[in-house]
Write an enzyme that holds these catalytic residues in place. Sequence first.
Site, PDB file in Angstrom:
ATOM      1  N   ASN A  67       0.870  -1.180   0.000  1.00  0.00           N
ATOM      2  CA  ASN A  67       0.000   0.000   0.000  1.00  0.00           C
ATOM      3  C   ASN A  67       0.908   1.231   0.000  1.00  0.00           C
ATOM      4  O   ASN A  67       1.460   1.594   1.027  1.00  0.00           O
ATOM      5  CB  ASN A  67      -0.891  -0.025   1.251  1.00  0.00           C
ATOM      6  CG  ASN A  67      -1.721   1.240   1.388  1.00  0.00           C
ATOM      7  OD1 ASN A  67      -1.814   2.034   0.452  1.00  0.00           O
ATOM      8  ND2 ASN A  67      -2.320   1.417   2.555  1.00  0.00           N
ATOM      9  N   LYS A 100       0.059   4.226  -0.437  1.00  0.00           N
ATOM     10  CA  LYS A 100      -0.634   5.422   0.069  1.00  0.00           C
ATOM     11  C   LYS A 100      -0.413   6.598  -0.902  1.00  0.00           C
ATOM     12  O   LYS A 100      -0.398   6.376  -2.111  1.00  0.00           O
ATOM     13  CB  LYS A 100      -0.157   5.740   1.491  1.00  0.00           C
ATOM     14  CG  LYS A 100      -0.269   4.509   2.399  1.00  0.00           C
ATOM     15  CD  LYS A 100      -0.126   4.805   3.866  1.00  0.00           C
ATOM     16  CE  LYS A 100      -0.263   3.497   4.657  1.00  0.00           C
ATOM     17  NZ  LYS A 100      -0.313   3.685   6.085  1.00  0.00           N
ATOM     18  N   HIS A 130      -9.656   1.240   4.517  1.00  0.00           N
ATOM     19  CA  HIS A 130      -8.408   1.484   5.243  1.00  0.00           C
ATOM     20  C   HIS A 130      -8.683   2.461   6.388  1.00  0.00           C
ATOM     21  O   HIS A 130      -9.502   3.374   6.238  1.00  0.00           O
ATOM     22  CB  HIS A 130      -7.347   2.051   4.298  1.00  0.00           C
ATOM     23  CG  HIS A 130      -5.989   2.092   4.927  1.00  0.00           C
ATOM     24  ND1 HIS A 130      -5.612   3.102   5.782  1.00  0.00           N
ATOM     25  CD2 HIS A 130      -4.956   1.221   4.882  1.00  0.00           C
ATOM     26  CE1 HIS A 130      -4.386   2.847   6.219  1.00  0.00           C
ATOM     27  NE2 HIS A 130      -3.961   1.727   5.698  1.00  0.00           N
ATOM     28  N   GLU A 155      -7.165   4.953   7.396  1.00  0.00           N
ATOM     29  CA  GLU A 155      -7.001   6.369   7.031  1.00  0.00           C
ATOM     30  C   GLU A 155      -8.246   6.891   6.313  1.00  0.00           C
ATOM     31  O   GLU A 155      -8.631   8.051   6.475  1.00  0.00           O
ATOM     32  CB  GLU A 155      -5.723   6.541   6.182  1.00  0.00           C
ATOM     33  CG  GLU A 155      -4.470   6.425   7.051  1.00  0.00           C
ATOM     34  CD  GLU A 155      -3.262   5.841   6.356  1.00  0.00           C
ATOM     35  OE1 GLU A 155      -3.179   5.867   5.115  1.00  0.00           O
ATOM     36  OE2 GLU A 155      -2.373   5.332   7.081  1.00  0.00           O
ATOM     37  N   GLU A 188      -5.825  -4.629  10.595  1.00  0.00           N
ATOM     38  CA  GLU A 188      -4.847  -3.554  10.780  1.00  0.00           C
ATOM     39  C   GLU A 188      -5.192  -2.757  12.036  1.00  0.00           C
ATOM     40  O   GLU A 188      -5.996  -1.814  11.965  1.00  0.00           O
ATOM     41  CB  GLU A 188      -4.852  -2.623   9.571  1.00  0.00           C
ATOM     42  CG  GLU A 188      -4.414  -3.279   8.283  1.00  0.00           C
ATOM     43  CD  GLU A 188      -3.746  -2.278   7.349  1.00  0.00           C
ATOM     44  OE1 GLU A 188      -2.619  -2.537   6.913  1.00  0.00           O
ATOM     45  OE2 GLU A 188      -4.340  -1.226   7.065  1.00  0.00           O
ATOM     46  N   GLY A 231       2.043   2.604  10.794  1.00  0.00           N
ATOM     47  CA  GLY A 231       3.002   3.694  10.646  1.00  0.00           C
ATOM     48  C   GLY A 231       3.660   4.127  11.945  1.00  0.00           C
ATOM     49  O   GLY A 231       4.270   5.189  12.013  1.00  0.00           O
ATOM     50  N   SER A 251       2.960  -1.782  10.551  1.00  0.00           N
ATOM     51  CA  SER A 251       4.394  -1.862  10.845  1.00  0.00           C
ATOM     52  C   SER A 251       4.980  -3.251  10.602  1.00  0.00           C
ATOM     53  O   SER A 251       5.823  -3.721  11.369  1.00  0.00           O
ATOM     54  CB  SER A 251       4.684  -1.383  12.275  1.00  0.00           C
ATOM     55  OG  SER A 251       4.317  -0.015  12.411  1.00  0.00           O
TER      56      SER A 251
HETATM   57  P1  PGA Z   1       2.581   0.575   7.694  1.00  0.00           P
HETATM   58  O1  PGA Z   1       1.141   0.780   7.014  1.00  0.00           O
HETATM   59  O2  PGA Z   1       3.123  -0.733   7.182  1.00  0.00           O
HETATM   60  O3  PGA Z   1       3.379   1.744   7.232  1.00  0.00           O
HETATM   61  O4  PGA Z   1       2.358   0.537   9.156  1.00  0.00           O
HETATM   62  C1  PGA Z   1       0.256  -0.298   6.820  1.00  0.00           C
HETATM   63  C2  PGA Z   1      -1.026   0.193   6.211  1.00  0.00           C
HETATM   64  O5  PGA Z   1      -1.467   1.314   6.536  1.00  0.00           O
HETATM   65  O6  PGA Z   1      -1.636  -0.515   5.394  1.00  0.00           O
END
Ligand code: PGA
Length: 252
Positions: free
Chosen positions: A10, A12, A96, A98, A168, A174, A213
């Site tokens: 992803n 983003k 997601h 976000e 998630e 993140g 992460s």
């Molecule tokens: P990250 O993001 O691996 O940077 O923690 C995962 C995601 O948001 O799908």
Amino acid sequence: MKRKPLVVANWKMHGQKAWIEGFIREFMRALGPLDRGEVVLCPPFVFLAQLQDALRQTRVGLGAQNVHSAEQGAFTGEVSAPMLKELDCSHVIVGHSERRTLFGESDAAVAARFTAAVKGGLVPILCVGENAAERHSGATEERVRAQLDAVTELAGIAAFTQAVIAYEPVWAIGTGNTATPAQAQAVHAFIRSYLAGHDEDVAARVRILYGGSVRADNAARLAAEPDIDGALVGGASMVVKDFLAICAGFGI
Ligand code: PGA
């Protein structure tokens, strides 16, 4: 029997044309034949056409980061499932965290997007997960159940045969605070038992990815858990050697 592993990048809102060109060159040179698992890249919408070309002769899948519930119409800024199909997308991320927290997508809106993806012949990667406050108050399962209920009620349990779920935890995204394999496994097992409550066959088949992460140094330990079938990777998916190591951690 374990399900075929799937690792999804992803990206983003990151990337430029030249960076993608370099990434694909380096990535394809080192990636194995993909006999044992699948890899899907999800760039921002505007780079889908570039990746459609770059991935044409490969077995790497292409996915978008969201899809609207309607096929077309007056929805400025949105993209529909038929449009994504035209760009050879096989997958699309929906719900997601976000999108849920920064852009106000409700459980019902996510369910509508999921349903449109399935109807449009795409594999939705449905993201679910609790935030830190919910975890601390013991409401993780309640939150995840509500997210799954919204989708199950609208799309029906059979739709999950054409879907992937990504657990998630919001507090792990993140932040560098990866869920421990045991923490992740516990929620993955909960998700699978939720599905089994509706349909045992669906529960046995659906792949449940972990996201939050995931890194080169923790992928293999997550992959060893019985209900973790792959990963949805943000930050580390933009570094070729790290992303390859994560794929390798999942046996790909
Ligand atoms: P990250 O993001 O691996 O940077 O923690 C995962 C995601 O948001 O799908």
